[in-house]
Design an enzyme around this catalytic site. Structure first.
Site, short mmCIF file in Angstrom:
data_model
loop_
_atom_site.label_atom_id
_atom_site.label_comp_id
_atom_site.label_asym_id
_atom_site.label_seq_id
_atom_site.Cartn_x
_atom_site.Cartn_y
_atom_site.Cartn_z
N ARG A 247 0.86 -1.18 0.00
CA ARG A 247 0.00 0.00 0.00
C ARG A 247 0.90 1.24 0.00
NH1 ARG A 247 -2.02 -3.81 3.48
NH2 ARG A 247 -4.08 -4.64 2.91
N LYS A 274 -2.52 -2.06 7.50
CA LYS A 274 -3.97 -1.84 7.56
C LYS A 274 -4.62 -2.73 8.61
CE LYS A 274 -8.13 -1.92 4.70
NZ LYS A 274 -8.68 -2.17 3.35
N HIS A 337 -2.25 2.96 -5.67
CA HIS A 337 -2.77 1.76 -5.01
C HIS A 337 -3.04 0.65 -6.02
CE1 HIS A 337 -5.13 -0.75 -2.26
NE2 HIS A 337 -4.70 0.01 -1.28
N ARG A 340 -1.19 -2.93 -6.67
CA ARG A 340 -1.55 -4.16 -5.95
C ARG A 340 -2.47 -5.03 -6.81
NH1 ARG A 340 -0.91 -4.68 -0.73
NH2 ARG A 340 -3.02 -5.37 -0.22
N HIS A 364 -3.07 -9.72 2.77
CA HIS A 364 -4.47 -9.94 3.10
C HIS A 364 -4.50 -10.92 4.25
CE1 HIS A 364 -5.84 -8.69 -1.19
NE2 HIS A 364 -5.59 -7.66 -0.41
N TYR A 374 0.85 -20.48 9.87
CA TYR A 374 1.17 -21.55 8.92
C TYR A 374 1.47 -20.96 7.55
CZ TYR A 374 0.35 -25.58 5.84
OH TYR A 374 0.46 -26.53 4.89
#
Length: 406
Positions: A247, A274, A337, A340, A364, A374
């Site tokens: 970002r 974020k 942006h 992304r 995310h 994991y």
């Protein structure tokens, strides 16, 4: 000692002298005064409730007069006749008074903001929330949250809607709801009047941030960045955005201490992410080369992308987008942006990479903590390879564009 021979009088009370030990003088029906060695005198009521002896304190004499102490005693004896424990009732009254004093919307809003600061929320996030709460306080400050209705909140929101501020109205509803949920958790109210307002406001048409997904056009963009004639740090920053698909705010505020060029990784601290989780990004060779070049523009203990006018400040929020416009890429075609989405599109369409690895590369956040840990460990090697693949792709697309598609 307690004496029940005669009720107390004001003259008797004034004559009571302290001894080396505390002693009691009875009035009537369980009321007595306790005289302490320091000369202080305090009212108490001894009573029984559910076969247990209990005690009430009424405060010091003469601040609480004999008449007032008897009135309190009679009030509590009436409670006993009605089957209520005066001590429990007193606690409930005290709590109600505290709730009334603390239960104003503006007081709770201020507490919520302080809670957010203590939790380490990003400064910009807290500032935006404070701005929205100031807006709400114009109508709701001083109002007990228990008395605020959905209709009253809707009137606040509709004012923004009528002004055409649909996004602000929506965010304002969410933020006001946060205050009420905080009040519920604090035991001050049981109702959140923003819940029935879901769907009551006009919705803003959501548009995805513009992003280039055409190979030829992406190559032209990379060539334009490479030949950008403005402040060199801006061009290098745009290259890093393209390579690392983070970002813009995460990159603009980056500091050198976050980078380990020897290990080819960048650790972005949680307070700048974020979702408030630390993110580690692998650095392809091209990104390391750009960072080496950037060292000439800043101090090793400072920002990686300093402002041209003041080195201790970062590039402004609009710098990258303004540079894209100067290069001929309009806001409907590409945004800072948008890098992304560009990366996500190409990476997913390539078929080379696990979709979970792509999501992890984009930071995310996985909701399950075990699964998140994991994913971090399992996909790291794949993400390193994917980062280098993407960097090489960009280099090749730029080469083709600069050679005229040959």
């Amino acid at each position: 000692m307690l004496s029940n021979d005669m009720p107390l009088t004001d003259i008797t009370l004034k004559k009571l002298q302290p001894f080396d030990r505390p002693y009691k003088r009875a009035d009537q029906n369980g009321l007595y005064i306790l005289v302490k060695p320091n000369g202080s005198k305090h009212w108490h009521l001894k009573y029984r409730f559910n076969n247990k002896e209990k005690l009430m304190s009424y405060g010091p004499y003469p601040l609480i007069s004999l008449k007032e102490a008897r009135e309190k005693r009679d009030r509590d004896r009436r409670l006993l006749l009605e089957g209520m424990d005066p001590a429990t009732v007193k606690k409930e009254r005290k709590r109600a008074a505290e709730v009334e004093a603390r239960g104003r919307f503006d007081v709770l809003a201020a507490e919520l903001l302080e809670k957010n600061r203590l939790e380490g929320r990003a400064e910009q996030t807290v500032k935006k929330k404070a701005w929205l709460l100031d807006m709400a306080n114009k109508d709701l400050a001083g109002r007990p949250v228990m008395e605020i209705s959905a209709t009253e909140v809707l009137a606040v929101l509709k004012r923004q809607e009528r002004a055409g501020n649909l996004e602000t109205a929506s965010r304002l509803r969410t933020t006001i709801g946060e205050v009420f949920r905080y009040a519920i958790a604090s035991g001050i109210t049981t109702n959140d009047p923003t819940i029935p307002l879901k769907g009551a406001l006009a919705r803003k048409r959501v548009r995805s941030r513009a992003a280039i997904t055409d190979k030829d056009r992406l190559g032209e963009l990379m060539a334009a960045i490479d030949t950008y004639g403005g402040y060199r740090v801006v061009a290098l920053g745009l290259k890093l955005l393209a390579l690392l698909h983070v970002r813009p705010g995460e990159l603009r505020l980056a500091e050198w201490k976050e980078f380990s060029l020897d290990d080819a990784r960048w650790t972005i601290p949680s307070e700048r992410m974020k979702m408030r989780n630390e993110h580690i990004a692998p650095l392809p060779r091209q990104a390391i080369a750009i960072l080496q070049e950037l060292k000439a523009y800043s101090h090793p203990d400072a920002l990686v992308l300093p402002s041209q006018s003041l080195k201790i400040k970062p590039l402004s929020e609009n710098t990258f987008n303004q540079a894209l416009r100067k290069m001929g890429f309009g806001k409907e075609e590409m945004t800072a942006h948008g890098f992304r989405a560009t990366f996500s599109t190409f990476a997913n369409e390539s078929g080379y990479w696990n979709p979970d690895a792509i999501e992890k590369a984009l930071a995310h956040v996985e909701g399950n903590e075990v699964r998140r840990a994991y994913a971090r460990s399992v996909f790291w090697d794949e993400r390193v390879k994917m980062a280098q693949w993407w960097a090489d792709e960009l280099v090749e697309l730029q080469r083709v564009a600069m050679e005229g598609g040959g």
